[in-house]
Write a protein that holds these residues in place. Structure first.
Motif, short mmCIF file in Angstrom:
data_model
loop_
_atom_site.label_atom_id
_atom_site.label_comp_id
_atom_site.label_asym_id
_atom_site.label_seq_id
_atom_site.Cartn_x
_atom_site.Cartn_y
_atom_site.Cartn_z
N GLN A 29 -53.21 11.92 48.18
CA GLN A 29 -52.01 11.88 47.91
C GLN A 29 -51.84 12.25 46.41
O GLN A 29 -51.18 12.90 45.73
CB GLN A 29 -50.92 10.69 47.96
CG GLN A 29 -49.51 10.89 47.85
CD GLN A 29 -48.58 9.92 48.35
OE1 GLN A 29 -49.19 8.82 48.51
NE2 GLN A 29 -47.31 10.08 48.42
N ARG A 30 -52.73 11.25 45.57
CA ARG A 30 -52.75 11.28 44.02
C ARG A 30 -53.19 12.81 43.49
O ARG A 30 -52.88 13.23 42.50
CB ARG A 30 -53.70 10.38 43.41
CG ARG A 30 -53.17 9.15 43.35
CD ARG A 30 -54.23 7.98 42.59
NE ARG A 30 -55.24 7.94 43.21
CZ ARG A 30 -55.62 6.54 44.16
NH1 ARG A 30 -54.47 5.89 44.53
NH2 ARG A 30 -56.63 6.77 44.92
N VAL A 31 -53.94 13.57 44.32
CA VAL A 31 -54.30 15.14 43.74
C VAL A 31 -53.47 16.00 44.64
O VAL A 31 -54.01 17.28 44.55
CB VAL A 31 -55.87 15.06 44.05
CG1 VAL A 31 -56.70 14.18 43.07
CG2 VAL A 31 -56.40 14.62 45.46
N GLY A 32 -52.45 15.56 45.58
CA GLY A 32 -51.88 16.64 46.14
C GLY A 32 -52.27 17.40 47.17
O GLY A 32 -52.02 18.47 47.59
N LEU A 33 -53.26 16.78 47.98
CA LEU A 33 -54.03 17.23 49.13
C LEU A 33 -53.58 16.24 50.32
O LEU A 33 -53.15 15.23 50.21
CB LEU A 33 -55.37 16.72 48.94
CG LEU A 33 -56.05 18.03 47.96
CD1 LEU A 33 -57.39 17.81 47.42
CD2 LEU A 33 -55.94 19.46 48.00
N GLN A 34 -54.05 16.99 51.59
CA GLN A 34 -53.85 16.06 52.96
C GLN A 34 -55.36 15.35 52.95
O GLN A 34 -56.18 15.77 52.34
CB GLN A 34 -53.75 16.87 54.13
CG GLN A 34 -52.51 17.47 53.89
CD GLN A 34 -51.23 16.67 54.08
OE1 GLN A 34 -51.32 15.81 54.87
NE2 GLN A 34 -50.18 16.69 53.33
N THR A 38 -58.66 22.29 53.94
CA THR A 38 -59.55 23.20 53.76
C THR A 38 -59.07 24.07 52.39
O THR A 38 -57.97 24.12 52.39
CB THR A 38 -59.70 24.18 54.93
OG1 THR A 38 -58.38 24.90 55.20
CG2 THR A 38 -60.28 23.50 56.16
N ASP A 39 -59.85 24.44 51.62
CA ASP A 39 -59.75 25.43 50.75
C ASP A 39 -59.48 26.95 51.37
O ASP A 39 -59.91 27.14 52.45
CB ASP A 39 -60.71 25.36 49.53
CG ASP A 39 -60.82 24.16 48.66
OD1 ASP A 39 -59.70 23.79 48.27
OD2 ASP A 39 -61.79 23.65 48.33
N PRO A 49 -64.67 25.57 54.27
CA PRO A 49 -65.25 24.46 55.16
C PRO A 49 -64.31 23.39 55.06
O PRO A 49 -63.48 23.18 54.35
CB PRO A 49 -66.63 23.79 54.43
CG PRO A 49 -67.18 25.01 53.44
CD PRO A 49 -65.81 25.57 53.09
N GLU A 50 -64.27 22.91 56.27
CA GLU A 50 -63.19 21.44 56.51
C GLU A 50 -63.56 20.25 55.76
O GLU A 50 -64.80 20.08 55.75
CB GLU A 50 -62.92 21.10 57.74
CG GLU A 50 -62.64 22.40 58.96
CD GLU A 50 -62.77 21.69 60.48
OE1 GLU A 50 -62.60 20.37 60.60
OE2 GLU A 50 -63.07 22.65 61.28
N LEU A 51 -62.68 19.72 55.02
CA LEU A 51 -63.17 18.81 54.15
C LEU A 51 -62.28 17.39 54.23
O LEU A 51 -61.37 17.44 54.92
CB LEU A 51 -62.75 19.14 52.62
CG LEU A 51 -63.54 20.26 52.06
CD1 LEU A 51 -62.96 21.09 50.80
CD2 LEU A 51 -64.86 20.24 52.02
N ALA A 52 -62.70 16.33 53.95
CA ALA A 52 -62.09 14.95 54.11
C ALA A 52 -62.19 14.43 52.79
O ALA A 52 -63.38 14.40 52.01
CB ALA A 52 -62.78 14.16 55.00
N ALA A 139 -67.43 30.67 43.82
CA ALA A 139 -66.67 31.98 43.56
C ALA A 139 -65.66 32.33 44.28
O ALA A 139 -64.71 32.75 43.98
CB ALA A 139 -67.61 33.09 43.17
N GLU A 140 -65.73 32.24 45.48
CA GLU A 140 -64.73 32.52 46.35
C GLU A 140 -63.55 31.92 46.51
O GLU A 140 -62.22 32.24 46.63
CB GLU A 140 -65.55 32.42 47.99
CG GLU A 140 -66.44 33.64 48.22
CD GLU A 140 -65.97 35.01 48.26
OE1 GLU A 140 -64.82 35.13 48.64
OE2 GLU A 140 -66.67 35.94 47.75
#
Length: 295
Positions: A29-34, A38-39, A49-52, A139-140
């Motif tokens: 939440q502090r960085v505005g993500l779930q 994923t990016d 890639p799926e991230l946690a 880069a992507e």
């Protein structure tokens, strides 16, 4: 073992499951993500890639001498601080994800090497190839990806646990893909004779087929060894107490720390604390990687 008078706030081994999940949610939440995200690739809007998200905190790295399977390289146990939150891939990079990179960059594999397919972990790649993949991914997506340090990997794998595996003290084929002739601990083999649910494996399984840990990471135990950015040292004497840092490099660095064990190895090699040395230019059918993303 290193002794501290008191544990600072955020010592994850003192936190219950609810608190550990809440810490992950708060960090995201502090960085505005779930907590899991994923990016998006900038050119075509497709997911990476799926991230946690992994929250900051303290943990005890390594294993004690009385942990079955303990190796001298896992000592001394020591406290490590992760001073900032980070994100790590929920599973190792797959053959499909690697194929996307290869198509975009013209990378090609030696034809004679065995190749993974689909959602199997990509294998038979060198550190130099992995660094090319990460450069392309940066880069992507416009984000900063890299390999995890050894401490980041173990901290994320444990998810607050102090047991040999994130789910407890024993290795079962339901949770870990390992060589079934060598269960954990070895006395289980003598008591039970064999594991009827464990068939001999000739290859890694698709990612995500084993239960995730508390922070949503799959296959941290078993399946394929995973590269880290940390150069190999024979024990933890020189391990940084800041988990994002790399240990000192001495001379020409040819070996790296790998973590997690594999389908080809005993279950003891899949413990959270277990570590092995591999050549940076080594190719193997049980060696892959997952990525970290700065947040």
């Amino acid at each position: 073992m290193q002794t501290l008078v008191a544990h600072p706030a955020g010592f994850v081994h003192d936190m219950d499951a609810g608190s550990l999940v809440a810490a992950q949610q708060a960090a995201a939440q502090r960085v505005g993500l779930q907590p899991h995200f994923t990016d998006v690739f900038q050119l075509d809007g497709t997911p990476g890639p799926e991230l946690a998200v992994i929250p900051s905190g303290w943990f005890e790295m390594g294993s004690s001498h009385d942990e079955p399977g303990h190796d001298a390289s896992e000592a001394p146990q020591h406290y490590v601080q992760l001073t900032r939150a980070f994100a790590i891939a929920r599973h190792t990079i797959t053959a499909d994800e690697w194929a996307r990179f290869a198509a975009a960059t013209g990378w090609h594999q030696v034809r004679e090497l065995i190749q993974a397919s689909g959602r199997e972990p990509v294998v038979n790649i060198r550190m130099a190839d992995v660094l090319q993949f990460i450069q392309w991914l940066n880069a992507e997506t416009g984000q900063l990806y890299r390999l995890p340090t050894e401490a980041e990997w173990e901290y994320a794998a444990r998810a607050g646990t102090h047991t040999p595996f994130h789910y407890g003290d024993y290795a079962s084929c339901r949770e870990v893909l390992f060589k079934p002739m060598f269960p954990y601990p070895e006395k289980v083999k003598k008591r039970r004779g064999f594991f009827p649910e464990c068939g001999p494996m000739m290859w890694a399984s698709e990612v995500g087929t084993k239960p995730a840990n508390l922070w949503g990471l799959h296959d941290m135990h078993g399946n394929v060894w995973e590269m880290t950015a940390s150069p190999w040292h024979p024990d933890h004497q020189q391990s940084p107490r800041e988990g994002h840092q790399l240990p000192p490099r001495t001379g020409k660095v040819e070996r790296m720390v790998v973590k997690g064990g594999s389908w080809f190895d005993p279950a003891s090699a899949a413990r959270s604390a277990a570590r092995r040395s591999r050549l940076r230019d080594e190719l193997d059918v049980n060696l892959g990687f997952r990525v970290v993303r700065e947040i």
